[in-house]
Design an enzyme around this catalytic site. Structure first.
Site, short mmCIF file in Angstrom:
data_model
loop_
_atom_site.label_atom_id
_atom_site.label_comp_id
_atom_site.label_asym_id
_atom_site.label_seq_id
_atom_site.Cartn_x
_atom_site.Cartn_y
_atom_site.Cartn_z
N SER A 328 2.28 0.25 -2.78
CA SER A 328 2.31 -0.97 -2.89
C SER A 328 3.58 -2.00 -2.52
CB SER A 328 2.39 -1.16 -4.56
OG SER A 328 2.35 -2.75 -5.01
N GLU A 329 3.37 -2.87 -1.75
CA GLU A 329 4.45 -3.52 -0.86
C GLU A 329 5.67 -3.90 -1.51
OE1 GLU A 329 2.49 -7.85 -0.18
OE2 GLU A 329 1.24 -6.11 0.57
N ASN A 330 5.68 -4.04 -3.02
CA ASN A 330 6.84 -4.51 -3.77
C ASN A 330 7.46 -3.34 -4.14
OD1 ASN A 330 4.38 -3.88 -5.47
ND2 ASN A 330 5.80 -4.32 -7.23
N GLY A 331 7.12 -2.08 -3.27
CA GLY A 331 8.17 -0.98 -3.46
C GLY A 331 7.79 0.43 -4.27
N SER A 370 9.89 -0.77 2.15
CA SER A 370 8.48 -0.95 1.94
C SER A 370 8.16 -1.16 3.26
CB SER A 370 7.87 -1.62 0.72
OG SER A 370 6.68 -1.78 0.88
#
Length: 500
Positions: A328-331, A370
């Site tokens: 997930s691109e938020n980490g 990320s």
């Protein structure tokens, strides 16, 4: 005194001095001291996760501090987060990747009341990370061939909806046969950082996915103010667990605002395939069919990034023994399913701001890490939604006439198609029955020649040699004639055309 005794005595003195140094302040007035109008403010957070609400609320009371430029992924929700400072008129310019469902933000922008520099999410955090590292500019593949490169992103609208100001075209350069854009770094005056735990020296630890932009933002500004849920003594955070080091932090204040969850999504909310099939809802049935077919795309991949909507739904059809690690691109790497009721956690959300869980072997990191994974081609597969795809693999999925929500991380996700396979999931036609698979995209592009496969409710196409489409599958409830009728782009038909 022997040399050994001297060293021991010195060590004790140093420890004593260290224990007396404290960056903790007791009032928000102390915390905000020195902030001035016209400054650039970095505000960490992703949706409502990791947002410094105590500091934002305090700044809201200081109406004399205005004309601020705020850098943040988004601006929270109506009446929450940075949206309060937009509404009060204290923020007059935003640098952000996403407007989202924030009606206040959207209206102020479209009515010409604020400036907005829409910036791809990964580019934004890298501009901040690089600035904090003393690097004035850098080259990135993100945004090549789009309005970002061409300087066509509207920054300021007039009262009648006309575009008064746009971004500037980017300088470009080729490296190893690929084009890259030159991006200037951001150098900020103030950063608001939300930490789960900070010691009195300023060392910070972030819990779950709340690290997001907070680490990079905290390392950039001239004045970094940390809002901590828990303030502890030096040594209570293990050295290897420090995410933001004390040298970057100037002040610490206790957080007094409760954490909120933007979208509580529970495992019990997930409809079973049987429920979806029996619902009779045509739109749900289409989404079911696309998501079910898309689940086969995970085969052979160790990692994948999923966009919101149907890409996330496709996980429901994965076999239990699947080894793919979802990013997930938020980490998050190793994202699990939605939690059961009572297990939801404000510090664990996905890119759609929905509650999630972690699998065994998962890892957590900041947004700068990320997007380094993504641009660097370390994530093997990305599936995302689309508004339009052209016959040569161009993708448009972030804006259309009269409705600009922002590109979020999508431009970064498709920035390295040589290393990451890009699969687009979408309905075959729009609400007016017009084809979404075109000879040439009409909406602003997300990326050029980046899509390798298109999955719709009617068909599956491969993009061959970034040049033309090949129909490889059709749905079992359609015909070749219907696919031809509803597809604007030309395509060849596979000799072994299959049904799904």
């Amino acid at each position: 005194m022997s040399f050994g005794d001297f060293v021991s005595s010195l060590a004790v003195d140093i420890l004593a001095i260290g224990s007396r140094i404290s960056k903790v302040v007791q009032t928000t007035d102390e915390a905000l001291e020195g902030i001035q109008s016209g400054q650039t403010l970095l505000s960490g957070g992703f949706g409502l996760s990791g947002v410094s609400d105590t500091l934002i609320n305090a700044l809201l009371e200081k109406k004399e501090i205005n004309n601020l430029t705020a850098v943040s992924n988004n601006a929270g929700l109506d009446g929450q987060g940075l949206s309060k400072l937009l509404q009060s008129g204290q923020i007059t310019k935003m640098i952000a990747s996403f407007i989202g469902m924030n009606k206040t933000f959207e209206k102020l922008y479209l009515d010409g009341k604020i400036d907005l520099e829409l910036t791809p999410q990964g580019t934004m955090v890298e501009k901040v990370r690089a600035g904090g590292a003393g690097i004035p500019a850098f080259y990135t593949p993100t945004g090549v061939g789009t309005w970002v490169e061409e300087g066509k992103l509207p920054v300021r609208y007039g009262e009648n909806g006309e575009v008064l100001k746009t971004t500037k075209p980017k300088e470009t350069r080729e490296f190893n046969g690929r084009k890259f854009l030159l991006e200037d770094s951001i150098f900020a005056d103030v950063a608001f950082v939300k930490a789960f735990k900070a010691d009195t020296l300023g060392n910070c630890w972030f819990r779950g996915s709340s690290q997001n932009f907070n680490t990079a933002f905290g390392k950039n500004a001239k004045l970094t103010i940390v809002e901590a849920e828990n303030i502890v003594e030096p040594g209570e955070i293990k050295p290897e667990n420090v995410h933001l080091q004390s040298v970057y932090v100037d002040r610490i204040i206790k957080s007094t605002t409760p954490k909120e969850i933007e979208i509580v999504k529970l495992a019990e909310d997930q409809k079973s395939p049987e429920e979806l099939l029996s619902s009779g809802n045509e739109k749900e049935l289409k989404r079911f069919k696309i998501s079910q077919r898309a689940s086969k795309e995970f085969n052979g991949f160790k990692s994948a990034n999923l966009g919101i909507g149907m890409p996330n739904l496709s996980v429901a059809f994965l076999p239990e023994d699947s080894q793919v690690m979802l990013q997930s691109e938020n980490g998050i790497l190793g994202m699990g399913p939605h939690p059961r009721k009572g297990e939801e956690d404000a510090d664990l959300i996905n890119s759609g701001k929905e509650t999630v869980t972690l699998l065994k072997g998962a890892s957590l990191f900041g947004s700068e890490e990320s997007f380094a994974m993504i641009r660097g081609g370390k994530v093997g597969l990305t599936m995302l939604g689309g508004l339009q795809v052209s016959e040569n693999g161009d993708l448009a999925n972030w804006g259309l006439p009269g409705r600009v929500k922002g590109m979020g991380g999508a431009m970064d996700l498709v920035s390295n198609p040589q290393a990451t396979r890009v699969v687009v999931l979408m309905e075959h036609v729009d609400k007016k029955g017009r084809s979404k698979i075109l000879k040439k995209c009409q909406f602003p592009l997300t990326g050029t020649k980046c899509v390798k496969r298109i999955i719709t409710d009617l068909a599956v196409f491969d993009v061959v040699d970034n040049d033309h489409l090949k129909l490889i599958e059709i749905a079992d409830n359609t015909t070749l004639e219907e696919v031809k009728e509803k597809t604007d782009a030309d395509f060849e038909i596979a000799d072994d055309l299959k049904k799904f």
